[in-house]
Design an enzyme around this catalytic site. Sequence first.
Site, PDB file in Angstrom:
ATOM      1  N   GLU B  60      91.290 -24.121  38.622  1.00  0.00           N
ATOM      2  CA  GLU B  60      91.438 -22.664  38.788  1.00  0.00           C
ATOM      3  C   GLU B  60      91.341 -22.228  40.241  1.00  0.00           C
ATOM      4  O   GLU B  60      92.131 -21.405  40.703  1.00  0.00           O
ATOM      5  CB  GLU B  60      90.390 -21.910  37.962  1.00  0.00           C
ATOM      6  N   HIS B 129      81.902 -18.827  26.851  1.00  0.00           N
ATOM      7  CA  HIS B 129      83.297 -18.476  26.571  1.00  0.00           C
ATOM      8  C   HIS B 129      83.450 -17.070  26.014  1.00  0.00           C
ATOM      9  O   HIS B 129      84.488 -16.735  25.452  1.00  0.00           O
ATOM     10  CB  HIS B 129      83.907 -19.454  25.562  1.00  0.00           C
TER      11      HIS B 129
END
Lengths: 326, 324
Positions: B60, B129
């Site tokens: 990322e 998450h």
Amino acid sequence: MSQPKTKKETEDLLELYRQMLLIRRFEEASAKAYSMGKIGGFCHLYIGQEAVGVGAISALEEKDYIVSTYRDHGHALARGLEPKSLMAELYGKKTGIVSGNGGSMHFFDKKKHFMGGHGIVGGHISLAAGIAYASKYREDGAVTLCFFGEGAANIGSFHEGMNLAAIWKLPLVMICENNHYAMGTPEYRALSVKDVSVRAAAYDIARDHIEGDEVRKVREHVKVAVERARRGEGPTLMEISTYRFRGHSMSDPAKYRTKEELDKYKQGDPLIKAEKDLLSAGWAQEELTKMDETILKTVEDSVDFAEKSEEPPLGWLYKHVYAENV
Amino acid sequence: MAVLTYREALNRAMTEEMEKDPNIFLMGEEVGHYEGAYKVSQGMLAKFGEKRVIDTPISENGFAGVGIGAAMVGLRPIIEFMTWNFSLVAIDQIINSAAKMNYMSAGQFPIPIVFRGAGGAGGRLAAQHSQSFESWYAHIPGLKVLAPYTPSDAYGLLKTSIRDNNPTIFIESEVLYGSKGEVPEGEFLIPMGKSDIKREGTQLTIVSWSRALMYVLPAAEKLAKEGISVEVLDLRSIRPLDEEGILASVRKTNKVLIVEEGWNVAGFGAQVAYLIQKEAFDYLDAPIERITQEDVPMPYAANLEKSSLPSEEKIIKKVREMIK
């Protein structure tokens, strides 16, 4: 590298020497202005490393891109950015290269494809990969040169940037200017390898490793990597060994290293080497002294310009937070 | 008028924009061959090819930086984060590079980039998450932050974001991807900084956005049956913020409840509350109230997860108290 033999080679070295000397004198003037409180923030000098920036950047064409670190004065001058606007930036004046928004660590010049001095160690490496990515996307034939220090070779961004550049075969040349200290931490306490360029093996890309005290040698080696990138054969990871004669920044007295060590490296001062070569090739000392005087005048003019320039108007505070949509 | 899912609306917006402008490309994990972890980019690889729909490794920080570098030289990347939870390893690039580049370079390098992907809480995905980051990104000058609730808003706002010359944080709600809504035929854009009244009312304003509206709207419906008239304002755009829209509604109803999925401390609702007390203090008939996610990492157990989030029941209870 051997001494220049022909007149052309000598004139070539003279021009590279002129650029190195401009950086040296500019940096000396910056140090003085910093000590007088005219320049704020961090001020990382390039003194001692001039042969790397000048040699590497002289291997580029106009269309190529340069991405620099917080130690960006030398790279900017080597790329031909105006000393006046750089000094004015250090002073935080409206005539500065980025109107006083950036200071020492953030020189940018779009016209010269100088893509910034970046202040987060290693963060700029993936940006450089992105600029190279755009060149590949557009097939514009440009190569991106990215400078970083050996300290940056331990950060995630370095590894991610290298891997992406490798899998996409980006036209990127990565130059690790190893000056042996990440701020005050010597390389042997921070790096798992003695030679950063061996990490190229982990990405299956080309590597090179040289000493950075001879400006023409640096250019010759960087050229090989640039041409490889331009042919579409992907990135190169180079390590160019060098040394900074000053501390990490102006606020660092550099007590973590000995005087003997510093003196040893000063023997390899790239400016003295180039000067010796020029003299042996028959260049007159008076000519070099005259050149130095001209450069000193240029630098003095830049200080004078910075002194006399106005501060940015307060109304500019919010200017450029957002780009306009047109 | 076509009925589309939230993901189809996003797909249509990206596809239409990419058809128009060859400088736009989509990059992220699984966006190409897998057709998107949440299938938002379904069919796009086949349509645009590998040059413009680019699968990345799990990097990322690296591919966010690649997008920003490409934007520096005039490309217009759309960078998908599989979920915004993973954007945290790229947050240095988003804040230190994307948000500040135009400022640091005195306008030489605008960064026309969209960072988008699944966000928000829920689905029993537990602590790492399942969280909302609107407040984090809204904190940063130089960024724009969008969080649409309906497919129609998702379509119109994503197109606007792609055309914007600034870095945009476009937070989609993971649990809304399959939700359906009417999307007008033909192209339209929704400006940033413009809220939308999702339900008119007179007695109290609920300010909310994104998935929290899943609880707010049915709660307002039930309250209406009790004779309590609630106005529901969907911010859609967190930064820039529709200050006038918020104030106009408060001046009409005189009471405000802010419902957000994110945490309470330093949450964006606190900024909205500050705005209201500063600009419309004299119009307030009650203290401004907030309902947020509880001040804990997200638990996995179904009952604990549910109890940690805003809910219809919590909203109804709070509104009843405020209307008394």
